[in-house]
Design an enzyme around this catalytic site. Structure first.
Site, PDB file in Angstrom:
ATOM      1  N   HIS A 135       7.699  -9.429   4.742  1.00  0.00           N
ATOM      2  CA  HIS A 135       7.095  -8.985   3.480  1.00  0.00           C
ATOM      3  C   HIS A 135       8.158  -8.223   2.697  1.00  0.00           C
ATOM      4  CE1 HIS A 135       2.956 -10.074   4.655  1.00  0.00           C
ATOM      5  NE2 HIS A 135       3.378  -9.793   5.871  1.00  0.00           N
TER       6      HIS A 135
ATOM      7  N   ASP B  56       7.246 -10.304  11.075  1.00  0.00           N
ATOM      8  CA  ASP B  56       6.131  -9.777  10.271  1.00  0.00           C
ATOM      9  C   ASP B  56       6.509  -8.392   9.727  1.00  0.00           C
ATOM     10  OD1 ASP B  56       3.788  -9.445   8.908  1.00  0.00           O
ATOM     11  OD2 ASP B  56       2.477  -9.401  10.657  1.00  0.00           O
TER      12      ASP B  56
ATOM     13  N   HIS C 127       5.960  -0.101   4.591  1.00  0.00           N
ATOM     14  CA  HIS C 127       5.057   0.688   3.742  1.00  0.00           C
ATOM     15  C   HIS C 127       5.718   2.019   3.424  1.00  0.00           C
ATOM     16  CE1 HIS C 127       1.644  -2.007   3.940  1.00  0.00           C
ATOM     17  NE2 HIS C 127       1.801  -2.102   5.258  1.00  0.00           N
TER      18      HIS C 127
END
Ligand code: DOR
Length: 429
Positions: A68, A311, A315
């Site tokens: 991501h 993955d 954050h």
């Protein structure tokens, strides 16, 4: 011989060419020019840069097919610049980025934006994964064909499942015409019921809502059946449970066209990592039990699981500082994947050659990237591994903006000393 580079005297592992021994690689103009197998005399030539990698492995560049990058839209978590820098630091020469950005990558404009930005500011190669459905809402197929033309290499609603089986059926059917995989985030969202961790004794004790393993397994089974029905190209993301492994194993035995990945945290950690409510260990699917960890390793060993992907889900610190139920799911993984994977090499689960298969050859084959080998004439994408290098993982060691890993403070072994992308050398030491 201008701009030539010799990666000298490492242990080359390239399963595609059946090479597993000492050798050196000559790079010219960003391409592999020559492979010298066996020991050669160290050349002295002022037009040749020599990197002596004695004692290290020389591998085809690692490919992370599940990252991501957060850009566009969530640049406070990660950007293409910082995420690709983290990839290089972790030994990856290529990565594939998931579409749950803002706006969502569900159209060719966003796909093109990512490719352009990565070309301008990225350190490694970036391949976008487009959304399966518009807005990742699971209702209507996105313009997959146009995204494919713009450069998307796969499609996924990752972060969310495609709950509607007819929509998933259509996506799998369509995947055949554009020849790329549908990556399933296998989760029955109703069964997950806003759970926060693996459901079981520990979740009851901690007073946290649980996510049963069946939430994943039901959807793995459904997608296997749909792959059988459609003969589409299905890839299961982040496999975390024993039963999922056995469903996939059985499907492969029956000849269903299906591939699967797991992530280092699913073979390295158990739900115990959250017993002190560590939000850095909150991830979806959740960390499971020792029994699952062992089954994942078995699945890697016998080839049921084709790929190790990170993955990588960075954050912002403030978000992970929230109460457990409010903190977002995700572990920052690009810079720990190599060490955690080498740990299971030390345990005898995989060989270095298997690591190359699962972190380079197979992702390349699944996504048809024309990479994953050290053939003469290929782009010079190489990962140079020192399997013995020890380091303590501190926030300063992590180049990603996302410092959210439960491994902070641990001693890790094994590191990519150099990452080489199209002949450009990054020294990670
Ligand atoms: O833990 C996760 N985080 N799992 C996902 O499927 C999505 C990801 C994210 O985007 O943060």
């Amino acid at each position: 011989m201008d701009n030539s580079l010799l990666v000298y005297n490492g242990h080359i592992v390239d399963p595609i060419q059946d090479i597993d021994g000492i050798g050196s690689i000559l790079i010219e103009k960003g391409k592999i020019k020559e492979i010298y197998q066996g020991k050669i005399k160290k050349p002295v030539n002022k037009n040749l840069t020599v990197i002596d990698v004695s004692g290290c492995y020389i591998l085809p560049g690692l490919i992370d097919m599940h990252t991501h990058l957060r850009e566009p839209g969530y640049e406070h978590k990660e950007t293409i610049h910082t995420g690709t820098k983290a990839a290089i630091h972790g030994g990856f020469t290529s990565l594939c980025c998931m579409p749950n950005t803002l706006p969502i990558n569900d159209n060719a404009t966003v796909t093109s934006f990512i490719i352009r930005k990565a070309y301008q500011e990225g350190f490694c190669k970036v391949y976008p994964i487009g959304a399966i459905t518009k807005g990742q809402q699971g209702q209507e197929l996105a313009e997959m064909g146009l995204m494919r033309e713009a450069g998307a290499v796969a499609f996924s609603d990752d972060g969310k499942p495609v709950m509607n089986s007819l929509v998933m059926r259509r996506a799998l059917e369509y995947s055949k015409t554009i020849d790329c995989p549908i990556i399933s985030h296998a989760e029955d969202i109703n069964l997950s019921a806003n759970g926060l961790m693996n459901e079981g004794e520990l979740s009851y004790r901690l007073g946290l809502a649980g996510i049963p393993k069946e939430s994943e397994e039901i959807m793995v089974a459904r997608d296997v059946l749909l792959a059988k029905l459609t003969k589409g190209r299905l890839h299961i993301a982040h496999v975390s449970t024993k039963k999922s492994v056995s469903i996939i194993r059985r499907a492969k035995e029956e000849g269903v066209m299906i591939t699967a990945e797991t992530c280092p945290h699913y073979f390295s950690l158990t739900e115990d990592a959250i017993k002190d409510y560590d939000t850095n260990a909150k991830v979806n699917p959740p960390l499971r039990t020792l029994e699952d960890v062992e089954a994942i390793k078995d699945g890697l060993k016998d080839g049921t699981i084709d790929v190790i992907a990170t993955d990588h889900a960075p954050h912002h610190k403030d978000e992970k500082l929230l109460e457990f139920d409010k903190a977002p799911f995700g572990i920052s993984g690009l810079e720990t994947a190599v060490s955690l994977s080498l740990k299971i090499v030390k345990e005898g689960v995989l060989s270095i050659s298997d690591i190359v298969l699962k972190m380079s050859v197979n992702p390349s084959a699944i996504l048809k990237l024309n990479a994953g080998n050290l053939k003469v004439g290929s782009d010079a994408d190489l990962t140079i591994l020192n399997t013995e290098k020890e380091f303590i993982l501190t926030e300063d060691e992590i180049f990603s903006k996302g410092k959210n890993t439960p491994l902070l403070g641990s001693k890790l072994t094994g590191k990519a000393l150099f990452t080489i992308v199209r002949g450009k050398v990054y020294n990670n030491d």
